[in-house]
Design an enzyme around this catalytic site. Sequence first.
Site, PDB file in Angstrom:
ATOM      1  N   GLU A   1       0.829  -1.206   0.000  1.00  0.00           N
ATOM      2  CA  GLU A   1       0.000   0.000   0.000  1.00  0.00           C
ATOM      3  C   GLU A   1       0.864   1.256   0.000  1.00  0.00           C
ATOM      4  O   GLU A   1       0.473   2.281  -0.578  1.00  0.00           O
ATOM      5  CB  GLU A   1      -0.958  -0.005   1.194  1.00  0.00           C
ATOM      6  CG  GLU A   1      -1.966  -1.145   1.172  1.00  0.00           C
ATOM      7  CD  GLU A   1      -2.796  -1.197  -0.113  1.00  0.00           C
ATOM      8  OE1 GLU A   1      -2.973  -0.146  -0.770  1.00  0.00           O
ATOM      9  OE2 GLU A   1      -3.265  -2.300  -0.467  1.00  0.00           O
TER      10      GLU A   1
ATOM     11  N   HIS B   1       1.632   2.110  -3.501  1.00  0.00           N
ATOM     12  CA  HIS B   1       0.544   2.910  -4.074  1.00  0.00           C
ATOM     13  C   HIS B   1       0.649   4.363  -3.612  1.00  0.00           C
ATOM     14  O   HIS B   1       0.447   5.304  -4.393  1.00  0.00           O
ATOM     15  CB  HIS B   1      -0.816   2.363  -3.640  1.00  0.00           C
ATOM     16  CG  HIS B   1      -1.289   1.163  -4.398  1.00  0.00           C
ATOM     17  ND1 HIS B   1      -1.341   1.122  -5.769  1.00  0.00           N
ATOM     18  CD2 HIS B   1      -1.779  -0.032  -3.957  1.00  0.00           C
ATOM     19  CE1 HIS B   1      -1.833  -0.055  -6.151  1.00  0.00           C
ATOM     20  NE2 HIS B   1      -2.101  -0.775  -5.078  1.00  0.00           N
TER      21      HIS B   1
END
Length: 695
Positions: A484, A487
């Site tokens: 994550e 991202h």
Amino acid sequence: MTSGTPDATLDTAAPAGIGPFAERVWATPHGLPPFERIAPAHYLPAFDAALASHEAEVAAIAGQAAPATFANTVEALERAGHDLDRVASVFFNLSGSHTNPELQAVERAITPRLARHGSAIYLNADLWARISAIDPEAEGLGPEQRRVLDRYRTRFRRSGADLAPEAKARMAEIAGRMAELGTRFSQNLLADEGAFALPLETEADLAGLPPFLRAASASAAKERGSTHSHVITLSRSLIEPFLVFSTRRDLREKAYEAWTRRGENGGDTDNRGLIAKIVALRAERARLLGFESFAHFKLSDTMAGSPDRAMDLLRDVWTPAHHRAAAERDRLQALIQAEGHNFDLARHDWRHYAEKLRRAEHDLDEGEIKPYLSLDGVIAAAFDTASRLFGLRFEELADAPRYHPDVRAWAVRDADGSEVGLFLGDYFARASKRSGAWMSAFRSQERLNGDVKPIIVNVMNFARAPDGEATLLSFDDARTLFHEFGHALHGLLSDVTYPLLAGTAVSGDFVELPSQLYEHWLEQPEVLRAHARHHRTGEPMPEDLLKRLLAARTFNQGFATIEYTASAIVDMTLHLSSAGEAGLDVAEFEADALKRIAMPAEIAMRHRTPHFAHIFSGDGYAAGYYSYLWSEVLDADAFDAFREAGDIFHPETAARLRRYIYGAGNLRDPGEAYTAFRGRLPSIDPLLRQRGLAA
């Protein structure tokens, strides 16, 4: 909206009921939303005002008398909708990460309206005529402007701009209905997840659970206000370790049943009827646009280009994974028999016996690893990796507004000290948060409306440790955090002019490249030696343990690949279907699709259809769950560039990575972007080696 802290000014023409959304700028650190002053009652009036404002802006652009130019049409559209973007970004971030019944009611009311609003823009004949009339050659548009124009034209066509009036009207109806159904799907899933808690009262109930899991389950009971001393919820960071460690086979079965039957328990929260309607509407929309199926429509604007190419990749991986999983199953069954049991390995047994086998074959116990993977230590590892790759610095802020006390905030600066953006981390599971892990933005980077700096958030669902104790992560949890954060870096490092191209607004089967690539650094001895330290003593992970951990990276990869690939195949098969609403029995379709690929009986899909939020909470990953594997082909090959350079932080390679992947948004076609970084398109061979599936 630019970053910084200018004085707040009140737009006196705005309705009083919209609260802080009436302020054109927020006098908060970095322009963060003033969460403590935003009440649920503000959202619907704020949406009303913002929608009206955006409608007026679009009407003015479409109806102007001047001939169409890039500046007065496309750039004008890119500047429009600021108020709506601001309200929606705050609302939808909170509706996923810290919701309540009031916000859920707003969500049910507003999502169909937003869908209809979007349809009205993309089906506006005057607006489409203006966009179609722009001549990039005559205007001398630059590469980024041409890319924006091309993406607008693609979006309009894919939304039905070329259709006859009756078909356009039906497209708008479908969009509104789909938004309503997706919202109901998500809220049903959250309700099912929140309703279940497996109580563990006696020492017999807790049998086999290591100290970290006992502590986490006690913390979960306290968080929920339970009368029980310990509970297991359906948060992945609780239920997966429970399935690994619990020696109570009956309780493992009960927990597993609840986990895999989310969304199909009958009653008001059953998602199967919603799925049939969603699939039928998607198929109808695709037919209206001239496509054979929704999968053909969806993949026509991706790097894969067609369902056949995506399915070819899934089949190329399925066959070796199936052989590998069969061998793993036989070893687990032999272990069961060696313990003197006479039952067949079941789905709720696999993780438990796989952990025993891992201990036997690699002398590795997850309980031995976790003390060296504190949440703070893994966050530090992710930040340090970004610093060494891209020169970033992270400064934690003590006084930033937060939508929940758990949220942490960091100012992010570049190597020269200039501001990059703001990063928020929301790491712990709670009943008000949907399951899973994701990255989102409260504000995206752009330069069209000033030097706008991004505000990026990572949301996780880790099990919280008791007060005063360090939260410890499994290696899979640590990998999720790195994923994550990859991202997040894609959003933070965005370096584009136009909002449409910013950050993660890229092809669905390219968007996972930055996240999955970032996971590789977690597995590097250099990173683990620096940051995998005992949460009490500060001692580094022993070298022997580190070597055993890395040696076991491909352990159980047959199982992991099967559960993922089966989900991707069912997703694609479902969206290749033209089954009508009344003709789709979701359970029967899933069972038939799995039978045709000879799904091992001892393994379930990672996401069974009734709770497959990736593909039914919205269209994002619908007919696109394959994209994780497609991106893994890219990320495995991309990390080889650093290996070939002889340095996992090789400066020149990292500079290309930032320029063409993390910082480039959607400036280029994904194939061109990858080739600009790597010098060529990727091979599947590194992926097969990475998963231990190479012949």
